[in-house]
Design a protein around this motif. Sequence first.
Motif, PDB file in Angstrom:
ATOM      1  N   LEU A 100      51.801 114.817  -0.067  1.00 16.73           N
ATOM      2  CA  LEU A 100      51.357 113.499  -0.507  1.00 16.73           C
ATOM      3  C   LEU A 100      51.351 112.508   0.647  1.00 16.73           C
ATOM      4  CD1 LEU A 100      50.650 111.459  -2.764  1.00 16.73           C
ATOM      5  CD2 LEU A 100      53.082 111.216  -3.180  1.00 16.73           C
ATOM      6  N   LEU A 101      52.444 112.478   1.409  1.00 24.27           N
ATOM      7  CA  LEU A 101      52.554 111.519   2.506  1.00 24.27           C
ATOM      8  C   LEU A 101      51.608 111.846   3.654  1.00 24.27           C
ATOM      9  CD1 LEU A 101      56.403 110.893   2.553  1.00 24.27           C
ATOM     10  CD2 LEU A 101      54.610 109.452   1.610  1.00 24.27           C
ATOM     11  N   ALA A 102      51.375 113.137   3.898  1.00 22.15           N
ATOM     12  CA  ALA A 102      50.452 113.530   4.971  1.00 22.15           C
ATOM     13  C   ALA A 102      49.036 113.072   4.667  1.00 22.15           C
ATOM     14  CB  ALA A 102      50.491 115.045   5.165  1.00 22.15           C
ATOM     15  N   ALA A 103      48.700 112.942   3.383  1.00 18.98           N
ATOM     16  CA  ALA A 103      47.370 112.490   2.985  1.00 18.98           C
ATOM     17  C   ALA A 103      47.298 110.976   2.898  1.00 18.98           C
ATOM     18  CB  ALA A 103      46.996 113.100   1.633  1.00 18.98           C
ATOM     19  N   THR A 104      48.429 110.309   3.205  1.00 20.18           N
ATOM     20  CA  THR A 104      48.516 108.854   3.023  1.00 20.18           C
ATOM     21  C   THR A 104      48.877 108.088   4.290  1.00 20.18           C
ATOM     22  OG1 THR A 104      49.297 109.288   0.766  1.00 20.18           O
ATOM     23  CG2 THR A 104      49.589 107.054   1.590  1.00 20.18           C
ATOM     24  N   TYR A 105      49.617 108.720   5.200  1.00 17.10           N
ATOM     25  CA  TYR A 105      50.115 107.998   6.380  1.00 17.10           C
ATOM     26  C   TYR A 105      49.964 108.856   7.627  1.00 17.10           C
ATOM     27  CZ  TYR A 105      53.329 105.114   9.196  1.00 17.10           C
ATOM     28  OH  TYR A 105      53.890 104.318  10.154  1.00 17.10           O
ATOM     29  N   GLN A 106      49.228 108.337   8.617  1.00 17.53           N
ATOM     30  CA  GLN A 106      49.020 109.067   9.866  1.00 17.53           C
ATOM     31  C   GLN A 106      49.009 108.100  11.042  1.00 17.53           C
ATOM     32  OE1 GLN A 106      45.460 111.480   9.641  1.00 17.53           O
ATOM     33  NE2 GLN A 106      46.201 112.694   7.921  1.00 17.53           N
ATOM     34  N   GLU A 107      49.849 108.390  12.027  1.00 19.63           N
ATOM     35  CA  GLU A 107      49.888 107.631  13.282  1.00 19.63           C
ATOM     36  C   GLU A 107      49.989 106.121  13.064  1.00 19.63           C
ATOM     37  OE1 GLU A 107      46.451 108.881  15.461  1.00 19.63           O
ATOM     38  OE2 GLU A 107      47.239 110.899  15.812  1.00 19.63           O
ATOM     39  N   GLY A 108      50.871 105.733  12.154  1.00 19.80           N
ATOM     40  CA  GLY A 108      51.133 104.309  11.939  1.00 19.80           C
ATOM     41  C   GLY A 108      50.122 103.601  11.061  1.00 19.80           C
ATOM     42  N   THR A 109      49.174 104.338  10.489  1.00 16.26           N
ATOM     43  CA  THR A 109      48.171 103.712   9.623  1.00 16.26           C
ATOM     44  C   THR A 109      48.139 104.404   8.267  1.00 16.26           C
ATOM     45  OG1 THR A 109      46.361 105.169  10.332  1.00 16.26           O
ATOM     46  CG2 THR A 109      46.754 103.172  11.641  1.00 16.26           C
ATOM     47  N   PHE A 110      47.695 103.655   7.264  1.00 13.55           N
ATOM     48  CA  PHE A 110      47.593 104.206   5.918  1.00 13.55           C
ATOM     49  C   PHE A 110      46.158 104.622   5.625  1.00 13.55           C
ATOM     50  CE2 PHE A 110      51.441 101.677   5.737  1.00 13.55           C
ATOM     51  CZ  PHE A 110      52.314 102.570   5.109  1.00 13.55           C
ATOM     52  N   ILE A 111      46.031 105.811   5.034  1.00 11.97           N
ATOM     53  CA  ILE A 111      44.734 106.344   4.650  1.00 11.97           C
ATOM     54  C   ILE A 111      44.843 106.801   3.200  1.00 11.97           C
ATOM     55  CG2 ILE A 111      44.049 107.048   6.975  1.00 11.97           C
ATOM     56  CD1 ILE A 111      45.066 109.854   6.328  1.00 11.97           C
ATOM     57  N   PHE A 112      43.750 107.279   2.646  1.00 10.46           N
ATOM     58  CA  PHE A 112      43.795 107.743   1.265  1.00 10.46           C
ATOM     59  C   PHE A 112      43.147 109.116   1.164  1.00 10.46           C
ATOM     60  CE2 PHE A 112      42.370 107.853  -3.234  1.00 10.46           C
ATOM     61  CZ  PHE A 112      43.617 107.716  -3.827  1.00 10.46           C
ATOM     62  N   GLU A 113      43.928 110.076   0.676  1.00  6.27           N
ATOM     63  CA  GLU A 113      43.459 111.451   0.530  1.00  6.27           C
ATOM     64  C   GLU A 113      42.944 112.042   1.837  1.00  6.27           C
ATOM     65  OE1 GLU A 113      42.970 113.587  -2.887  1.00  6.27           O
ATOM     66  OE2 GLU A 113      44.846 112.632  -2.331  1.00  6.27           O
ATOM     67  N   GLY A 114      43.484 111.533   2.967  1.00  3.79           N
ATOM     68  CA  GLY A 114      43.080 112.040   4.273  1.00  3.79           C
ATOM     69  C   GLY A 114      41.685 111.635   4.690  1.00  3.79           C
ATOM     70  N   LEU A 115      41.092 110.649   4.000  1.00  3.82           N
ATOM     71  CA  LEU A 115      39.707 110.236   4.265  1.00  3.82           C
ATOM     72  C   LEU A 115      39.639 108.983   5.124  1.00  3.82           C
ATOM     73  CD1 LEU A 115      38.330 110.635   0.621  1.00  3.82           C
ATOM     74  CD2 LEU A 115      37.893 112.183   2.541  1.00  3.82           C
ATOM     75  N   PRO A 116      38.584 108.830   5.930  1.00  7.20           N
ATOM     76  CA  PRO A 116      38.403 107.574   6.674  1.00  7.20           C
ATOM     77  C   PRO A 116      37.962 106.465   5.716  1.00  7.20           C
ATOM     78  CG  PRO A 116      36.545 109.055   7.035  1.00  7.20           C
ATOM     79  CD  PRO A 116      37.563 109.835   6.253  1.00  7.20           C
ATOM     80  N   TRP A 117      38.351 105.249   6.023  1.00  6.35           N
ATOM     81  CA  TRP A 117      37.960 104.119   5.188  1.00  6.35           C
ATOM     82  C   TRP A 117      36.470 103.816   5.341  1.00  6.35           C
ATOM     83  CZ3 TRP A 117      41.176 103.313   1.568  1.00  6.35           C
ATOM     84  CH2 TRP A 117      42.560 103.354   1.773  1.00  6.35           C
ATOM     85  N   LEU A 118      35.936 103.159   4.326  1.00  2.00           N
ATOM     86  CA  LEU A 118      34.573 102.610   4.298  1.00  2.00           C
ATOM     87  C   LEU A 118      33.461 103.660   4.236  1.00  2.00           C
ATOM     88  CD1 LEU A 118      34.967  99.639   6.831  1.00  2.00           C
ATOM     89  CD2 LEU A 118      35.502  99.742   4.388  1.00  2.00           C
ATOM     90  N   ILE A 119      33.822 104.932   3.963  1.00  2.15           N
ATOM     91  CA  ILE A 119      32.761 105.901   3.757  1.00  2.15           C
ATOM     92  C   ILE A 119      32.169 105.684   2.358  1.00  2.15           C
ATOM     93  CG2 ILE A 119      33.765 107.591   5.326  1.00  2.15           C
ATOM     94  CD1 ILE A 119      34.774 109.155   2.918  1.00  2.15           C
ATOM     95  N   SER A 120      30.969 106.184   2.129  1.00  2.89           N
ATOM     96  CA  SER A 120      30.279 105.942   0.867  1.00  2.89           C
ATOM     97  C   SER A 120      30.858 106.777  -0.272  1.00  2.89           C
ATOM     98  CB  SER A 120      28.791 106.260   1.020  1.00  2.89           C
ATOM     99  OG  SER A 120      28.605 107.663   1.161  1.00  2.89           O
ATOM    100  N   LYS A 121      30.508 106.396  -1.466  1.00  2.47           N
ATOM    101  CA  LYS A 121      30.966 107.130  -2.642  1.00  2.47           C
ATOM    102  C   LYS A 121      30.458 108.570  -2.610  1.00  2.47           C
ATOM    103  CE  LYS A 121      30.889 106.976  -7.696  1.00  2.47           C
ATOM    104  NZ  LYS A 121      30.308 106.311  -8.890  1.00  2.47           N
ATOM    105  N   GLN A 122      29.202 108.759  -2.200  1.00  2.00           N
ATOM    106  CA  GLN A 122      28.640 110.101  -2.155  1.00  2.00           C
ATOM    107  C   GLN A 122      29.354 110.964  -1.120  1.00  2.00           C
ATOM    108  OE1 GLN A 122      26.275 111.315  -4.386  1.00  2.00           O
ATOM    109  NE2 GLN A 122      27.035 113.239  -3.485  1.00  2.00           N
TER     110      GLN A 122
END
Length: 204
Positions: A46-68
């Motif tokens: 869970l945490l590996a998919a949420t926190y990396q190198e001092g930043t928070f992410i979601f499900e291991g995905l980059p922010w601002l990518i499209s819904k598709q």
Amino acid sequence: MNKTRMLFLCLITVLSVVITASGCSFHKKSAQSEIYTYSDETLEQLLAATYQEGTFIFEGLPWLISKQEVIDKQKLIQSDDDDWLIVEGTFPLNASIKQTVIYNFQDDQLVSGEYRFATSDNNHFAQWGKELGVLLSKWLPKPRTENIEILDQADISAQQGNNLLWQGVDRSSMKVSLSVTGQEDYLLLMHVASPLPEREGLKK
């Protein structure tokens, strides 16, 4: 001869009782362990998919990518609502914990996400919160609000509506909220949000 045989039979009977009792005790403890204890591996996923190198992410995905893009990467089913995707959680937790994962979009860009964990078992919730708190204290810096020790008594903290907030080096963030729902389920919500400057700069 008969006396020796009787002693031998008595000894066999006593040993059988001891072995049976030990077996029951072992299985009982194993069952309790299975219900209330999670391996670090499970929560680290869970945490590996949420926190990396001092930043928070979601499900291991980059922010601002499209819904598709999220649908393609996560192999999800398209929904009619443009602003979110809601799916069942897949972390290997106890079956009594209902898991929900929510992807939130703004202008067709992934801006935040939520993990929701709910159970009606307050003892189970308390134990899980305690173990999550131990791991969070190892993985993350100190939260900006409250004290991570509120997870030591997660069931009581839920009744009080307590929460914790972390901010990443890029101003991404994660908020852990504890509450009790109207259906008297204990709820732990992890809300992960993209960096504030990027979110404020979204173009319509």
